[in-house]
Design a protein around this motif. Structure first.
Motif, PDB file in Angstrom:
ATOM      1  N   ALA A  68       3.036   6.661   9.025  1.00  0.00           N
ATOM      2  CA  ALA A  68       4.817   7.544   9.499  1.00  0.00           C
ATOM      3  C   ALA A  68       5.955   7.482  10.721  1.00  0.00           C
ATOM      4  O   ALA A  68       6.936   8.392  10.235  1.00  0.00           O
ATOM      5  N   ASP A  69       5.467   6.336  10.856  1.00  0.00           N
ATOM      6  CA  ASP A  69       6.367   6.018  12.212  1.00  0.00           C
ATOM      7  C   ASP A  69       8.019   5.382  12.090  1.00  0.00           C
ATOM      8  O   ASP A  69       7.744   4.068  11.769  1.00  0.00           O
ATOM      9  N   PHE A  72       1.324  -1.286   0.053  1.00  0.00           N
ATOM     10  CA  PHE A  72       0.254  -0.356   0.053  1.00  0.00           C
ATOM     11  C   PHE A  72       0.634   0.983  -0.154  1.00  0.00           C
ATOM     12  O   PHE A  72       2.069   1.504   0.314  1.00  0.00           O
ATOM     13  N   VAL A  73       0.338   2.607  -1.052  1.00  0.00           N
ATOM     14  CA  VAL A  73       0.895   3.038  -0.345  1.00  0.00           C
ATOM     15  C   VAL A  73       1.216   4.332   0.365  1.00  0.00           C
ATOM     16  O   VAL A  73      -0.170   3.787   1.760  1.00  0.00           O
ATOM     17  N   PRO A  74       1.344   5.112   1.066  1.00  0.00           N
ATOM     18  CA  PRO A  74       1.979   5.827   2.363  1.00  0.00           C
ATOM     19  C   PRO A  74       0.987   6.430   2.614  1.00  0.00           C
ATOM     20  O   PRO A  74      -0.155   6.599   4.435  1.00  0.00           O
ATOM     21  N   THR A  75      -0.103   7.021   1.939  1.00  0.00           N
ATOM     22  CA  THR A  75      -0.918   8.069   2.183  1.00  0.00           C
ATOM     23  C   THR A  75      -2.519   6.900   1.805  1.00  0.00           C
ATOM     24  O   THR A  75      -3.766   7.498   1.856  1.00  0.00           O
ATOM     25  N   ALA A  76      -2.350   5.840   1.991  1.00  0.00           N
ATOM     26  CA  ALA A  76      -3.683   4.477   1.784  1.00  0.00           C
ATOM     27  C   ALA A  76      -4.417   5.132   3.202  1.00  0.00           C
ATOM     28  O   ALA A  76      -5.864   4.709   2.966  1.00  0.00           O
ATOM     29  N   PRO A  77      -3.732   4.441   4.406  1.00  0.00           N
ATOM     30  CA  PRO A  77      -4.875   4.302   5.535  1.00  0.00           C
ATOM     31  C   PRO A  77      -5.849   5.771   5.616  1.00  0.00           C
ATOM     32  O   PRO A  77      -5.187   6.884   5.199  1.00  0.00           O
ATOM     33  N   VAL A  78      -6.701   5.457   6.442  1.00  0.00           N
ATOM     34  CA  VAL A  78      -7.694   6.921   6.230  1.00  0.00           C
ATOM     35  C   VAL A  78      -7.595   7.450   7.831  1.00  0.00           C
ATOM     36  O   VAL A  78      -8.243   8.103   8.091  1.00  0.00           O
ATOM     37  N   THR A  79      -7.053   6.603   8.963  1.00  0.00           N
ATOM     38  CA  THR A  79      -7.142   7.235  10.119  1.00  0.00           C
ATOM     39  C   THR A  79      -6.766   7.937  10.657  1.00  0.00           C
ATOM     40  O   THR A  79      -4.829   7.525   9.959  1.00  0.00           O
ATOM     41  N   ARG A  80      -6.492   9.041  11.503  1.00  0.00           N
ATOM     42  CA  ARG A  80      -5.329   9.982  11.652  1.00  0.00           C
ATOM     43  C   ARG A  80      -4.476   8.886  12.915  1.00  0.00           C
ATOM     44  O   ARG A  80      -2.926   9.355  12.623  1.00  0.00           O
ATOM     45  N   ALA A  81      -4.143   7.459  13.468  1.00  0.00           N
ATOM     46  CA  ALA A  81      -3.878   6.660  14.089  1.00  0.00           C
ATOM     47  C   ALA A  81      -3.036   6.122  13.364  1.00  0.00           C
ATOM     48  O   ALA A  81      -1.303   5.702  14.151  1.00  0.00           O
ATOM     49  N   THR A  82      -3.559   5.368  12.105  1.00  0.00           N
ATOM     50  CA  THR A  82      -3.564   4.534  11.305  1.00  0.00           C
ATOM     51  C   THR A  82      -1.719   5.209  10.705  1.00  0.00           C
ATOM     52  O   THR A  82      -0.767   4.497  10.252  1.00  0.00           O
ATOM     53  N   LEU A 136      -3.252  -5.077  14.118  1.00  0.00           N
ATOM     54  CA  LEU A 136      -1.936  -5.265  14.575  1.00  0.00           C
ATOM     55  C   LEU A 136      -0.909  -4.870  15.147  1.00  0.00           C
ATOM     56  O   LEU A 136      -0.070  -5.196  16.296  1.00  0.00           O
ATOM     57  N   ARG A 137      -1.685  -3.469  15.745  1.00  0.00           N
ATOM     58  CA  ARG A 137      -0.934  -2.484  17.184  1.00  0.00           C
ATOM     59  C   ARG A 137       0.729  -3.028  16.556  1.00  0.00           C
ATOM     60  O   ARG A 137       1.217  -3.255  17.944  1.00  0.00           O
ATOM     61  N   PRO A 138       1.601  -2.372  15.510  1.00  0.00           N
ATOM     62  CA  PRO A 138       2.893  -2.834  15.858  1.00  0.00           C
ATOM     63  C   PRO A 138       3.846  -2.153  16.416  1.00  0.00           C
ATOM     64  O   PRO A 138       3.183  -0.839  16.772  1.00  0.00           O
ATOM     65  N   ALA A 141      -8.146  -0.577   9.551  1.00  0.00           N
ATOM     66  CA  ALA A 141      -8.705  -1.945  10.460  1.00  0.00           C
ATOM     67  C   ALA A 141      -7.568  -2.695  10.599  1.00  0.00           C
ATOM     68  O   ALA A 141      -7.377  -3.135  12.002  1.00  0.00           O
ATOM     69  N   LEU A 142      -7.141  -3.019   9.936  1.00  0.00           N
ATOM     70  CA  LEU A 142      -6.006  -4.335  10.016  1.00  0.00           C
ATOM     71  C   LEU A 142      -4.980  -3.513  10.466  1.00  0.00           C
ATOM     72  O   LEU A 142      -4.494  -4.470  12.094  1.00  0.00           O
ATOM     73  N   ILE A 143      -4.399  -2.662  10.777  1.00  0.00           N
ATOM     74  CA  ILE A 143      -2.974  -1.926  10.721  1.00  0.00           C
ATOM     75  C   ILE A 143      -3.672  -1.879  12.204  1.00  0.00           C
ATOM     76  O   ILE A 143      -2.606  -2.066  13.487  1.00  0.00           O
ATOM     77  N   ALA A 144      -4.912  -1.314  12.660  1.00  0.00           N
ATOM     78  CA  ALA A 144      -5.156  -1.051  13.908  1.00  0.00           C
ATOM     79  C   ALA A 144      -4.958  -2.226  15.070  1.00  0.00           C
ATOM     80  O   ALA A 144      -5.019  -2.111  16.318  1.00  0.00           O
TER      81      ALA A 144
END
Length: 297
Positions: A128-129, A113-123, A180-182, A175-178
């Motif tokens: 970007a971390d 996925f491209v860096p701008t794909a996630p839609v929530t602020r937290a993800t 997974l909680r890396p 939702a998946l990133i959230a």
């Protein structure tokens, strides 16, 4: 990795390199959307990844997120080996040099996925971390939620892009990133001052190597900035900048096959000699020795 022919948005370019009688292709992978409705998220199985993978070194301008269901293997990310095991995840950020070393027995999925794909602020903050870990194990209690989020993403990613459905993969990726909680690689809490410093370094490290520049640019006293960086990372601001420069230098030497002069020009050093002294002081190796050690045969 060869170009995924049924994933129209992923393009791969190769640069031939001749070295000690061997010809190698170092691949730069780029995300190339096709048409206005092009998806910002693509998925594939490890089975398909094995078909595409040639064992070579890659550097992508998009994120690679792998979720492993079963099996064992290894992947190298920025010159460090990581194990792949059941219920583990791997996150390879854009620009990272990586190689799938052993995935013959691995089952699971890979999300591109491209860096701008996630839609929530937290993800988006997670994406970007730069200090997010590259590999981690998913806790047993979290796995059912991760599995469900992934399954929904896979289903929507395979659907024809009709109407609003082009946005759904991005929502489900979030939702998946959230779920997974890396984890964050820093054991200490990350303070706002360090976040601003980290972001500024990521933007300007090629031009500015002095911690004093970042203190002035961010409006902090040098001592305040140094204390914030030390609290967050255990390192001084100067050491943080040096580490970032060394990582990029290693990437340029190993993947882009730049000379010391090329690295000096790219990273803002006056000349090849100055860069070589910096690199040897930081790593204990000459740039050419590092490049030879990491050469793909």
């Amino acid at each position: 990795m060869e170009s995924p022919q049924h994933f129209a948005h992923i393009g791969v370019t190769g640069r031939p390199m001749v070295e000690t009688g061997h010809v190698t292709v170092i691949r730069q992978m780029t995300y190339q959307p096709v048409g206005r409705g092009a998806a910002a998220v693509e998925t594939l199985t490890f089975h398909r990844l094995r078909e595409l993978n040639d064992g070579g070194t890659q550097r992508a301008d998009f994120h690679v997120l792998a979720v492993v269901d079963a099996g064992h293997g290894t992947v190298t990310v920025d010159f460090l080996p990581y194990g792949l095991g059941a219920r583990s995840a791997v996150w390879i950020a854009p620009g990272a040099v990586h190689r799938w070393d052993d995935i013959a027995e691995v089952a699971g999925h890979v999300v591109l996925f491209v860096p701008t794909a996630p839609v929530t602020r937290a993800t988006r903050e997670l994406v970007a971390d730069p200090d997010r870990v590259a590999q981690w194990s998913v806790p047993d209690a979290d796995w059912p939620f991760v599995d469900a989020a992934r399954s929904h993403l896979l289903l929507e990613a395979s659907a024809p892009p009709v109407g609003a459905s082009t946005e759904l993969p991005e929502i489900l990726l979030s939702a998946l990133i959230a779920r997974l909680r890396p984890p964050h690689s820093a054991a200490r809490p990350v303070n706002p001052t360090f976040r601003r410093f980290r972001s500024s370094v990521e933007t300007h490290f090629r031009e500015h190597h002095d911690a004093g520049y970042y203190a002035r640019a961010l409006g902090y006293a040098p001592r305040t900035l140094s204390r914030a960086v030390q609290q967050a990372t255990g390192r001084t601001a100067k050491a943080y900048i040096v580490d970032r420069l060394v990582l990029e230098a290693k990437r340029l030497l190993a993947h882009d096959r730049l000379t010391a002069a090329g690295c000096a020009g790219t990273l803002g050093f006056p000349d090849a000699s100055n860069f070589s002294v910096f690199f040897r002081t930081a790593t204990g190796m000459r740039p050419g020795a590092w490049q030879s050690m990491t050469a793909v045969k």
